[in-house]
Write a protein that holds these residues in place. Sequence first.
Motif, PDB file in Angstrom:
ATOM      1  N   PHE A  41      37.921  26.454  35.071  1.00 57.06           N
ATOM      2  CA  PHE A  41      37.706  27.660  34.271  1.00 57.06           C
ATOM      3  C   PHE A  41      38.355  28.873  34.931  1.00 57.06           C
ATOM      4  O   PHE A  41      38.997  29.697  34.272  1.00 57.06           O
ATOM      5  N   PHE A  42      38.208  28.992  36.221  1.00 54.86           N
ATOM      6  CA  PHE A  42      38.731  30.163  36.923  1.00 54.86           C
ATOM      7  C   PHE A  42      40.242  30.109  37.117  1.00 54.86           C
ATOM      8  O   PHE A  42      40.872  31.146  37.335  1.00 54.86           O
ATOM      9  N   LYS A  43      40.823  28.923  37.031  1.00 59.65           N
ATOM     10  CA  LYS A  43      42.280  28.825  37.146  1.00 59.65           C
ATOM     11  C   LYS A  43      42.992  29.423  35.940  1.00 59.65           C
ATOM     12  O   LYS A  43      44.178  29.716  36.004  1.00 59.65           O
ATOM     13  N   ALA A  44      42.267  29.610  34.826  1.00 62.83           N
ATOM     14  CA  ALA A  44      42.883  30.204  33.639  1.00 62.83           C
ATOM     15  C   ALA A  44      43.224  31.668  33.845  1.00 62.83           C
ATOM     16  O   ALA A  44      44.056  32.222  33.112  1.00 62.83           O
ATOM     17  N   ASN A  45      42.592  32.310  34.828  1.00 63.63           N
ATOM     18  CA  ASN A  45      42.882  33.708  35.146  1.00 63.63           C
ATOM     19  C   ASN A  45      42.692  33.898  36.645  1.00 63.63           C
ATOM     20  O   ASN A  45      41.654  34.396  37.091  1.00 63.63           O
ATOM     21  N   PRO A  46      43.672  33.489  37.458  1.00 60.85           N
ATOM     22  CA  PRO A  46      43.510  33.534  38.913  1.00 60.85           C
ATOM     23  C   PRO A  46      43.335  34.966  39.421  1.00 60.85           C
ATOM     24  O   PRO A  46      44.020  35.886  38.978  1.00 60.85           O
ATOM     25  N   THR A  47      42.396  35.132  40.344  1.00 65.52           N
ATOM     26  CA  THR A  47      42.090  36.439  40.920  1.00 65.52           C
ATOM     27  C   THR A  47      41.950  36.304  42.432  1.00 65.52           C
ATOM     28  O   THR A  47      41.705  35.207  42.941  1.00 65.52           O
ATOM     29  N   PRO A  48      42.059  37.403  43.166  1.00 69.77           N
ATOM     30  CA  PRO A  48      41.968  37.323  44.630  1.00 69.77           C
ATOM     31  C   PRO A  48      40.551  37.209  45.163  1.00 69.77           C
ATOM     32  O   PRO A  48      40.367  37.043  46.359  1.00 69.77           O
ATOM     33  N   SER A  49      39.527  37.337  44.311  1.00 70.57           N
ATOM     34  CA  SER A  49      38.152  37.219  44.790  1.00 70.57           C
ATOM     35  C   SER A  49      37.254  36.767  43.655  1.00 70.57           C
ATOM     36  O   SER A  49      37.573  36.944  42.472  1.00 70.57           O
ATOM     37  N   LEU A  50      36.101  36.193  44.009  1.00 71.51           N
ATOM     38  CA  LEU A  50      35.126  35.785  43.009  1.00 71.51           C
ATOM     39  C   LEU A  50      34.570  36.982  42.263  1.00 71.51           C
ATOM     40  O   LEU A  50      34.166  36.873  41.104  1.00 71.51           O
ATOM     41  N   PHE A  51      34.522  38.129  42.910  1.00 68.34           N
ATOM     42  CA  PHE A  51      34.048  39.338  42.251  1.00 68.34           C
ATOM     43  C   PHE A  51      34.858  39.596  40.981  1.00 68.34           C
ATOM     44  O   PHE A  51      34.304  39.846  39.908  1.00 68.34           O
ATOM     45  N   ASP A  52      36.170  39.507  41.079  1.00 67.23           N
ATOM     46  CA  ASP A  52      37.031  39.717  39.915  1.00 67.23           C
ATOM     47  C   ASP A  52      36.990  38.530  38.959  1.00 67.23           C
ATOM     48  O   ASP A  52      37.134  38.692  37.744  1.00 67.23           O
ATOM     49  N   ALA A  53      36.787  37.325  39.494  1.00 61.00           N
ATOM     50  CA  ALA A  53      36.842  36.127  38.662  1.00 61.00           C
ATOM     51  C   ALA A  53      35.726  36.068  37.634  1.00 61.00           C
ATOM     52  O   ALA A  53      35.858  35.416  36.600  1.00 61.00           O
ATOM     53  N   LEU A  54      34.612  36.759  37.891  1.00 60.86           N
ATOM     54  CA  LEU A  54      33.464  36.687  36.983  1.00 60.86           C
ATOM     55  C   LEU A  54      33.635  37.538  35.730  1.00 60.86           C
ATOM     56  O   LEU A  54      32.765  37.531  34.854  1.00 60.86           O
ATOM     57  N   GLN A  55      34.741  38.249  35.596  1.00 68.28           N
ATOM     58  CA  GLN A  55      34.912  39.188  34.496  1.00 68.28           C
ATOM     59  C   GLN A  55      35.004  38.511  33.131  1.00 68.28           C
ATOM     60  O   GLN A  55      34.813  39.160  32.103  1.00 68.28           O
ATOM     61  N   ASN A  56      35.269  37.214  33.090  1.00 68.09           N
ATOM     62  CA  ASN A  56      35.397  36.520  31.807  1.00 68.09           C
ATOM     63  C   ASN A  56      34.212  35.612  31.503  1.00 68.09           C
ATOM     64  O   ASN A  56      34.323  34.684  30.709  1.00 68.09           O
ATOM     65  N   ILE A  57      33.068  35.898  32.125  1.00 69.82           N
ATOM     66  CA  ILE A  57      31.834  35.163  31.840  1.00 69.82           C
ATOM     67  C   ILE A  57      30.921  36.066  31.026  1.00 69.82           C
ATOM     68  O   ILE A  57      30.627  37.197  31.414  1.00 69.82           O
ATOM     69  N   ASN A  58      30.467  35.564  29.898  1.00 73.13           N
ATOM     70  CA  ASN A  58      29.641  36.346  28.992  1.00 73.13           C
ATOM     71  C   ASN A  58      28.346  36.803  29.662  1.00 73.13           C
ATOM     72  O   ASN A  58      27.639  36.006  30.275  1.00 73.13           O
ATOM     73  N   GLY A  59      28.049  38.091  29.553  1.00 72.30           N
ATOM     74  CA  GLY A  59      26.827  38.648  30.109  1.00 72.30           C
ATOM     75  C   GLY A  59      26.879  38.942  31.584  1.00 72.30           C
ATOM     76  O   GLY A  59      25.896  39.429  32.159  1.00 72.30           O
ATOM     77  N   VAL A  60      28.013  38.651  32.234  1.00 76.36           N
ATOM     78  CA  VAL A  60      28.182  38.913  33.662  1.00 76.36           C
ATOM     79  C   VAL A  60      29.376  39.848  33.819  1.00 76.36           C
ATOM     80  O   VAL A  60      30.475  39.537  33.373  1.00 76.36           O
ATOM     81  N   ARG A  61      29.160  40.986  34.461  1.00 79.68           N
ATOM     82  CA  ARG A  61      30.253  41.959  34.543  1.00 79.68           C
ATOM     83  C   ARG A  61      30.380  42.534  35.946  1.00 79.68           C
ATOM     84  O   ARG A  61      29.418  43.076  36.491  1.00 79.68           O
ATOM     85  N   PRO A  62      31.573  42.430  36.551  1.00 78.96           N
ATOM     86  CA  PRO A  62      31.818  43.140  37.808  1.00 78.96           C
ATOM     87  C   PRO A  62      31.888  44.644  37.532  1.00 78.96           C
ATOM     88  O   PRO A  62      32.631  45.087  36.652  1.00 78.96           O
ATOM     89  N   GLN A  63      31.099  45.418  38.258  1.00 81.44           N
ATOM     90  CA  GLN A  63      31.041  46.868  38.070  1.00 81.44           C
ATOM     91  C   GLN A  63      31.602  47.571  39.297  1.00 81.44           C
ATOM     92  O   GLN A  63      31.079  47.421  40.404  1.00 81.44           O
ATOM     93  N   LEU A  64      32.682  48.328  39.122  1.00 80.27           N
ATOM     94  CA  LEU A  64      33.174  49.177  40.197  1.00 80.27           C
ATOM     95  C   LEU A  64      32.247  50.373  40.357  1.00 80.27           C
ATOM     96  O   LEU A  64      31.834  50.981  39.369  1.00 80.27           O
ATOM     97  N   ASN A  65      31.932  50.710  41.606  1.00 84.56           N
ATOM     98  CA  ASN A  65      31.013  51.813  41.869  1.00 84.56           C
ATOM     99  C   ASN A  65      31.688  53.026  42.489  1.00 84.56           C
ATOM    100  O   ASN A  65      31.021  54.020  42.759  1.00 84.56           O
ATOM    101  N   CYS A  66      32.985  52.928  42.711  1.00 78.89           N
ATOM    102  CA  CYS A  66      33.683  54.051  43.335  1.00 78.89           C
ATOM    103  C   CYS A  66      35.143  54.027  42.920  1.00 78.89           C
ATOM    104  O   CYS A  66      35.806  52.984  43.000  1.00 78.89           O
TER     105      CYS A  66
END
Length: 708
Positions: free
Chosen positions: A79-104
């Motif tokens: 699933f994660f190979k469909a959109n490779p990212t440098p960290s798991l933090f970024d990789a979760l962006q395409n999971i429904n109901g789960v969102r990486p939030q930048l704080n700064c």
Amino acid sequence: MKGFKALFTVFFTFIGFVAYTQTGKLSGQISDSEGTRISKNFVLKGDTNELEQVVISGTMKEVSKLESPIPVEVYTSKFFKANPTPSLFDALQNINGVRPQLNCNVCNTGDIHINGLEGPYTMILIDGTPIVSGLSTVYGLSGIPQSLIDRIEIVKGPASTLYGSEAVGGLINIITKRPGTTPIVSADVFGTTWAELNADLGAKFSVGKRAQSLVGLNYFNYNNPIDNNNDNFTDVTLQNRVSIFNKWSFDRSDNRIFTLVGRYIYEDRWGGEMDWERKYRGGDEVYGESIYTKRWELFGTYQLPVSERILFQFSANGHDQNSMYGDSPYIADQKIAFGQLTWFKTLGKHALLTGLAYRYTYYDDNTPATASADDLDKNKATHTNLPGVFIQDEITLNENNKLLLGMRYDYNSLHGSILTPRVNYKWSSANKDNVLRLSFGNGYRVANVFTEDHAALTGAREVMFIDDLKPETSWNGNLNFVKKIYAGNTFIGLDATAFYTYFDNKIIADYDTDPNKIIYDNLDGHAVSQGVSLNIDIAFLNGLKIMAGATAMDVYSKEDGEIIRQLFTEKFTGTWNIGYTFRKSGLTLDYTGNLYGPMRLPLLSSTDPRSEYSPWRSIQNIQLTKKLKEGIEIYGGVKNLLNWTPNKGNPFIIARAHDPFDKNVQFDSSGQAMVTPDNPYALTFDPSYVYGPNQGIRGFLGLRYNLY
């Protein structure tokens, strides 16, 4: 032409369907020039055991996903190979109901939101062992080599009965591969047109006949300052990160478990004004946010050599952080030791789980969080002891009905006794095509603001506490329904959930009362997180696969009769992952993306010209993957196809980026910024207005290699 007679066997499998096998006799003639083609039409039947993955996160024991009374979402490495990212933090962006939030906007640290609840409500585990808490909430999802990840399990809703504090919103369990099932050597390296470089390397080896080891290395480097929005600040934080991961698996008699894992991560990141250099670190000449992080982890599982199934899980980690936010330092040291004994016992229809847990936390920093109560100028590190005991009974009422009852008791040395019960019920149809789950439980969280809230660290706003913060408590109800549909040769999976969480004593960060302060206090009222979500999986016989999801939610607090929508929380999210494989050419096309609704953002004053709500936004990506010879594939594509960045539609994102030390801001007698010709909106420097990454469109190209 030559005549022949032969026996043949046809075997065909496809996800979601029963494997097709037929053996028979074949006779005919072979043409020397053209050869012989044998064709046969057949129809695959739906498989009632489709997607019977083994999961452990919901109940702490291995059980098939459909049999688990706790709804668990499973995402494999594919699933994660469909959109490779440098960290798991970024990789979760395409999971429904789960969102990486930048704080700064400056240093780009962040956390993970589940169903609208902020990062401190999410517990992170590696191989079922709690690892991430406090300081590491921000950094724990970085640096894990993705090539070594087998799958990620996500539980939405409180799991405090089994896992204790920090599992109020849900948990993310990162399951790493077993050394015996991984390639001898693996590599996944990609770069982008922004000059980012990410490398995941892995290897396995054996020591004797009973020990196998898996070694992984992750390296990420970005050292190319870019300022496309022309505010003289880096759009993306520069980073240099290296992580080493080592997992050992030992063969023991009677297949008893013994695994041992170590990980070390070092990261050097900075963001700020484009002309910032190391010599300016900690000064007030040129603004920069520079963070040095050193973190080590050791954890594992050992099954006791007794006839009963008794497991001992253990972990220890140390986190050293040296940060400078302009001229405001944040120096922190955290050490955590954790141990847990679990006993599994089956008695007739009862599957019992009992456990004893203990966690020790040492924390020290240079903020008021560890100041002496008698003398604020004196430092006093905190020592927190958290023993706990829990019991769970999974009752099989009959073939189609299960009931799970659980209870946990913790004693926090700072806050006293905490009790967390839960009850879960599962019904399934005879053919397992319909599954209904109902859950109700209690969660709690003991907050440490300075290790969880980046905005409290930067120094851009003064931090105030109205009273001593009390533990939060929450009650949660979830209704989950899973439906499998077989329409001819097409498989359709539906997963719908309605959720509701009610909070007492919720800790609210008040950005609104005073633009120069963040005021923390327990809510004198209640807070609610409620909504519905739907996931849909479709697999066509021609190779087209679609995964899509949407969540509609409402997260708010109510105090003194006033309803206030939670900051940094959208009311709608949508995600999709569409893949198609061209079998003849060996090409796979992946189209991934997300869609977020508006969220409320912190403004500095009534005259602040920035919008109070973010716009609708979407980040979309496309990728082509080509398999070459065995074990080698190349991939490439474009990220952020729409070139979306948050500065569009706003006069600026960072308030007073040209005066980050407020040297030209005039304040009145009450400490509020005044309107002046140089400051027409009466603002101060503040990077907390953030809701998405500043990184625009970019291309990427990568190579994967596996040697078996």
